[in-house]
Design a protein around this motif. Structure first.
Motif, PDB file in Angstrom:
ATOM      1  N   TRP A 131      72.970  60.074  16.061  1.00 16.55           N
ATOM      2  CA  TRP A 131      72.216  60.360  14.848  1.00 16.55           C
ATOM      3  C   TRP A 131      70.715  60.416  15.093  1.00 16.55           C
ATOM      4  O   TRP A 131      70.001  61.207  14.459  1.00 16.55           O
ATOM      5  CB  TRP A 131      72.557  59.346  13.755  1.00 16.55           C
ATOM      6  CG  TRP A 131      73.805  59.712  13.036  1.00 16.55           C
ATOM      7  CD1 TRP A 131      75.029  59.120  13.146  1.00 16.55           C
ATOM      8  CD2 TRP A 131      73.966  60.788  12.094  1.00 16.55           C
ATOM      9  NE1 TRP A 131      75.948  59.755  12.336  1.00 16.55           N
ATOM     10  CE2 TRP A 131      75.324  60.774  11.676  1.00 16.55           C
ATOM     11  CE3 TRP A 131      73.120  61.746  11.559  1.00 16.55           C
ATOM     12  CZ2 TRP A 131      75.841  61.682  10.758  1.00 16.55           C
ATOM     13  CZ3 TRP A 131      73.629  62.664  10.641  1.00 16.55           C
ATOM     14  CH2 TRP A 131      74.964  62.633  10.249  1.00 16.55           C
ATOM     15  N   LEU A 132      70.230  59.616  16.017  1.00 15.84           N
ATOM     16  CA  LEU A 132      68.800  59.680  16.333  1.00 15.84           C
ATOM     17  C   LEU A 132      68.470  61.016  16.999  1.00 15.84           C
ATOM     18  O   LEU A 132      67.449  61.653  16.696  1.00 15.84           O
ATOM     19  CB  LEU A 132      68.413  58.514  17.243  1.00 15.84           C
ATOM     20  CG  LEU A 132      66.914  58.283  17.461  1.00 15.84           C
ATOM     21  CD1 LEU A 132      66.168  58.182  16.133  1.00 15.84           C
ATOM     22  CD2 LEU A 132      66.693  57.036  18.295  1.00 15.84           C
ATOM     23  N   ASN A 133      69.344  61.453  17.888  1.00 14.91           N
ATOM     24  CA  ASN A 133      69.186  62.752  18.530  1.00 14.91           C
ATOM     25  C   ASN A 133      69.300  63.870  17.501  1.00 14.91           C
ATOM     26  O   ASN A 133      68.528  64.837  17.505  1.00 14.91           O
ATOM     27  CB  ASN A 133      70.250  62.914  19.622  1.00 14.91           C
ATOM     28  CG  ASN A 133      69.843  63.917  20.677  1.00 14.91           C
ATOM     29  OD1 ASN A 133      68.668  64.139  20.935  1.00 14.91           O
ATOM     30  ND2 ASN A 133      70.819  64.557  21.274  1.00 14.91           N
ATOM     31  N   TRP A 134      70.278  63.732  16.590  1.00 10.95           N
ATOM     32  CA  TRP A 134      70.473  64.758  15.559  1.00 10.95           C
ATOM     33  C   TRP A 134      69.291  64.783  14.593  1.00 10.95           C
ATOM     34  O   TRP A 134      68.921  65.854  14.095  1.00 10.95           O
ATOM     35  CB  TRP A 134      71.761  64.496  14.782  1.00 10.95           C
ATOM     36  CG  TRP A 134      72.116  65.655  13.896  1.00 10.95           C
ATOM     37  CD1 TRP A 134      72.919  66.707  14.205  1.00 10.95           C
ATOM     38  CD2 TRP A 134      71.658  65.888  12.549  1.00 10.95           C
ATOM     39  NE1 TRP A 134      72.985  67.591  13.141  1.00 10.95           N
ATOM     40  CE2 TRP A 134      72.227  67.120  12.119  1.00 10.95           C
ATOM     41  CE3 TRP A 134      70.836  65.195  11.665  1.00 10.95           C
ATOM     42  CZ2 TRP A 134      72.000  67.644  10.854  1.00 10.95           C
ATOM     43  CZ3 TRP A 134      70.593  65.732  10.410  1.00 10.95           C
ATOM     44  CH2 TRP A 134      71.179  66.936  10.008  1.00 10.95           C
ATOM     45  N   MET A 135      68.698  63.634  14.349  1.00  9.85           N
ATOM     46  CA  MET A 135      67.541  63.599  13.452  1.00  9.85           C
ATOM     47  C   MET A 135      66.406  64.459  14.014  1.00  9.85           C
ATOM     48  O   MET A 135      65.782  65.244  13.287  1.00  9.85           O
ATOM     49  CB  MET A 135      67.056  62.162  13.271  1.00  9.85           C
ATOM     50  CG  MET A 135      65.864  62.039  12.333  1.00  9.85           C
ATOM     51  SD  MET A 135      65.342  60.322  12.161  1.00  9.85           S
ATOM     52  CE  MET A 135      64.214  60.449  10.782  1.00  9.85           C
ATOM     53  N   MET A 136      66.142  64.315  15.313  1.00  9.06           N
ATOM     54  CA  MET A 136      65.098  65.124  15.937  1.00  9.06           C
ATOM     55  C   MET A 136      65.453  66.605  15.860  1.00  9.06           C
ATOM     56  O   MET A 136      64.616  67.444  15.482  1.00  9.06           O
ATOM     57  CB  MET A 136      64.920  64.704  17.392  1.00  9.06           C
ATOM     58  CG  MET A 136      63.789  65.416  18.110  1.00  9.06           C
ATOM     59  SD  MET A 136      62.152  64.985  17.445  1.00  9.06           S
ATOM     60  CE  MET A 136      61.925  63.352  18.178  1.00  9.06           C
ATOM     61  N   LEU A 178      67.274  48.410  16.104  1.00  2.92           N
ATOM     62  CA  LEU A 178      67.496  48.284  14.666  1.00  2.92           C
ATOM     63  C   LEU A 178      68.925  48.654  14.290  1.00  2.92           C
ATOM     64  O   LEU A 178      69.510  48.080  13.362  1.00  2.92           O
ATOM     65  CB  LEU A 178      66.503  49.177  13.916  1.00  2.92           C
ATOM     66  CG  LEU A 178      66.456  49.055  12.398  1.00  2.92           C
ATOM     67  CD1 LEU A 178      65.982  47.667  11.984  1.00  2.92           C
ATOM     68  CD2 LEU A 178      65.538  50.130  11.809  1.00  2.92           C
ATOM     69  N   LEU A 179      69.493  49.595  15.047  1.00  3.78           N
ATOM     70  CA  LEU A 179      70.865  50.031  14.779  1.00  3.78           C
ATOM     71  C   LEU A 179      71.910  49.081  15.356  1.00  3.78           C
ATOM     72  O   LEU A 179      73.104  49.357  15.294  1.00  3.78           O
ATOM     73  CB  LEU A 179      71.088  51.436  15.355  1.00  3.78           C
ATOM     74  CG  LEU A 179      70.273  52.567  14.725  1.00  3.78           C
ATOM     75  CD1 LEU A 179      70.542  53.885  15.432  1.00  3.78           C
ATOM     76  CD2 LEU A 179      70.586  52.693  13.243  1.00  3.78           C
ATOM     77  N   SER A 198      74.878  52.116  12.448  1.00  2.00           N
ATOM     78  CA  SER A 198      74.634  50.677  12.568  1.00  2.00           C
ATOM     79  C   SER A 198      75.838  49.868  12.089  1.00  2.00           C
ATOM     80  O   SER A 198      76.127  48.799  12.625  1.00  2.00           O
ATOM     81  CB  SER A 198      73.377  50.277  11.775  1.00  2.00           C
ATOM     82  OG  SER A 198      73.602  50.325  10.378  1.00  2.00           O
ATOM     83  N   VAL A 199      76.533  50.390  11.078  1.00  2.04           N
ATOM     84  CA  VAL A 199      77.754  49.734  10.609  1.00  2.04           C
ATOM     85  C   VAL A 199      78.851  49.877  11.661  1.00  2.04           C
ATOM     86  O   VAL A 199      79.558  48.915  11.989  1.00  2.04           O
ATOM     87  CB  VAL A 199      78.208  50.331   9.255  1.00  2.04           C
ATOM     88  CG1 VAL A 199      79.544  49.715   8.820  1.00  2.04           C
ATOM     89  CG2 VAL A 199      77.146  50.094   8.189  1.00  2.04           C
ATOM     90  N   VAL A 200      78.995  51.101  12.213  1.00  2.00           N
ATOM     91  CA  VAL A 200      80.009  51.353  13.245  1.00  2.00           C
ATOM     92  C   VAL A 200      79.774  50.439  14.449  1.00  2.00           C
ATOM     93  O   VAL A 200      80.731  49.918  15.039  1.00  2.00           O
ATOM     94  CB  VAL A 200      79.966  52.837  13.679  1.00  2.00           C
ATOM     95  CG1 VAL A 200      80.843  53.078  14.911  1.00  2.00           C
ATOM     96  CG2 VAL A 200      80.414  53.736  12.537  1.00  2.00           C
ATOM     97  N   ASN A 201      78.516  50.234  14.815  1.00  3.89           N
ATOM     98  CA  ASN A 201      78.196  49.425  15.994  1.00  3.89           C
ATOM     99  C   ASN A 201      78.663  47.976  15.869  1.00  3.89           C
ATOM    100  O   ASN A 201      78.781  47.276  16.876  1.00  3.89           O
ATOM    101  CB  ASN A 201      76.685  49.453  16.262  1.00  3.89           C
ATOM    102  CG  ASN A 201      76.214  50.798  16.790  1.00  3.89           C
ATOM    103  OD1 ASN A 201      77.012  51.636  17.195  1.00  3.89           O
ATOM    104  ND2 ASN A 201      74.908  51.012  16.774  1.00  3.89           N
TER     105      ASN A 201
END
Length: 450
Positions: free
Chosen positions: A58-63, A122-123, A260-263
């Motif tokens: 998701w961080l990669n997808w955000m960029m 944070l995640l 973060s929930v999945v983690n």
């Protein structure tokens, strides 16, 4: 020869499908090298490496989403000027978009490098996969200028109705990426860093391919004066691109909250969730293509003042998108376990546990695919009409539904509750978008006195 397509004349259904098909094939090739990355990492490096790749999704997808939002927004104005047959204006728009893209790329590269480690922490990324996840992000974010260049150049071509050149670029890039994946990860033993490097080199080649073709288009022969950014032009471009970038950004923030929930559910669950998420792009590949087609089709017809054709195109696009989603649903429900098995390695118990998680998630998403396809078509039509604010509002609705479901539903029904976060996000966006479309088309018709 570069194929420019004027979409203000001809049957809407034929134009939309003909434009979307090469984009679809191109997107399939783009997803192919994403899938190959995952297969090579998952099979060669194991479940922990696959989980590390998933932790960056998701961080990669955000960029990527911010970059795509900006460049697609810029392309709306390009399509409108092309439809209005204002060649000189088009050149200034393309030049201005190039300057803004370059400045944005520098800023995003710095921001990504600074934010990577704090955001992964944070995640709640598990310690055993944190180093690999951070390494992957560092390399990918260093290539932001390359990704920005490709997306801008491909958007320029699509705004002129050329969907074939980006297709050819993706075919070449996919072949390069797959070869380099095998060389870097399996041959040189570079691990997850090799997969990231292969992706960036492939993107660079696709950028150069598009640039070469743009250089052959007479109406895009730019002089130095076209790169002088005028405040009014910059404001117009940013008013279209910024809401789309923000929309993708807020969607990605919601995805990171989901991650973060999945983690919290452990490495096996993360790996299963990741395996299906890597197929997400395959599931929506046709939807994305219809979306690009609708932005160009609607933008060109708005520029020509043909609001009647916008309505006709919308009806045709909805029908073909829903039918396509039903076909993909059937394929995934029938063959999903076999496909997912290509991503997973480990002990027999690890493989079976991971596969069960992955297939359940895939089945849930597949059943609701028509909702996702409707989202892409309606949102893109609104954006093509020059309104990027209402789709941004739908992105906020996606964020609220996705995060609300992710935070609350697992507490009620267990880990599987996380699988419904995407579905609720799609539904929330559709509620906003469908009503927004009717408001926007009526306003547009009044603007043209109809």
């Amino acid at each position: 020869m570069t194929r420019i397509q004027n979409m203000t004349r001809g049957k809407p259904l034929s134009l939309i499908v003909a434009f979307a098909l090469p984009l679809m094939v191109g997107n399939i090739f783009q997803q192919l090298y994403t899938v190959v990355d995952t297969m090579v990492v998952g099979k060669a490096l194991g479940v922990q490496a696959l989980a590390a790749l998933g932790a960056t999704d998701w961080l990669n997808w955000m960029m990527l989403g911010i970059i795509q939002g900006l460049t697609q927004g810029f392309a709306i104005l390009m399509a409108q000027e092309f439809g209005a047959q204002k060649t000189e204006n088009l050149r200034h728009v393309v030049g201005g978009a190039a300057v803004l893209s370059a400045v944005s790329a520098v800023f995003l590269t710095a921001a990504g490098q600074i934010a990577a480690r704090p955001v992964l922490a944070l995640l709640q990324t598990p310690p055993e996969i944190l180093d690999n996840a951070l390494l992957y992000l560092r390399i990918m974010f260093s290539g932001v200028p390359i990704v920005m260049a490709y997306n801008l150049l491909a958007s320029v071509l699509r705004s002129l109705g050329d969907g074939r050149t980006p297709l050819h670029a993706m075919i070449v890039a996919s072949a390069v990426n797959i070869g380099l994946d095998i060389l870097f990860v399996l041959g040189f033993q570079w691990g997850i860093a090799g997969a990231a490097a292969a992706t960036l080199i492939a993107q660079m080649i696709s950028s150069l391919f598009c640039l070469w073709h743009i250089g052959k288009i007479e109406m895009l022969k730019l002089g130095r004066e076209h790169f002088r950014l005028k405040p009014a032009m910059a404001g117009k471009l940013l008013s279209l691109g910024s809401p789309m970038a923000f929309q993708n950004g807020i969607i990605a923030v919601g995805g990171m909250i989901v991650q973060s929930v999945v983690n919290r559910f452990g490495v096996i669950f993360i790996a299963g969730f990741t395996a299906t998420n890597k197929l997400y792009g395959v599931l929506e590949v046709a939807a994305t293509s219809y979306g690009y087609s609708m932005i160009t089709y609607t933008g060109q017809n708005l520029g020509a003042g043909r609001t009647d054709r916008i309505r006709a195109g919308m009806r045709a696009a909805v029908v073909v998108a829903v039918v396509t989603s039903l076909v993909i649903m059937g394929v995934m429900l029938a063959g999903g376990r076999l496909i997912l098995g290509c991503f997973i390695s480990g002990t027999p118990q690890e493989v079976e546990e991971t596969l069960q998680i992955a297939y359940f998630y895939l089945a849930v998403m597949s059943v609701f695919l028509p909702v996702l396809y409707l989202l892409h078509v309606v949102r893109s039509a609104i954006q093509g009409m020059g309104n990027t604010v209402l789709p941004m509002v739908s992105g906020i609705a996606e964020f609220a539904m996705r995060t609300g479901t992710a935070l609350l539903l697992p507490a009620v029904i267990g880990e599987s509750g996380i699988f419904y976060a995407e579905i609720m996000a799609w539904i929330g966006a559709d509620v906003i978008l469908i009503s927004s479309y009717f408001v926007t088309i009526r306003k547009t018709e009044r603007m043209f006195g109809r």
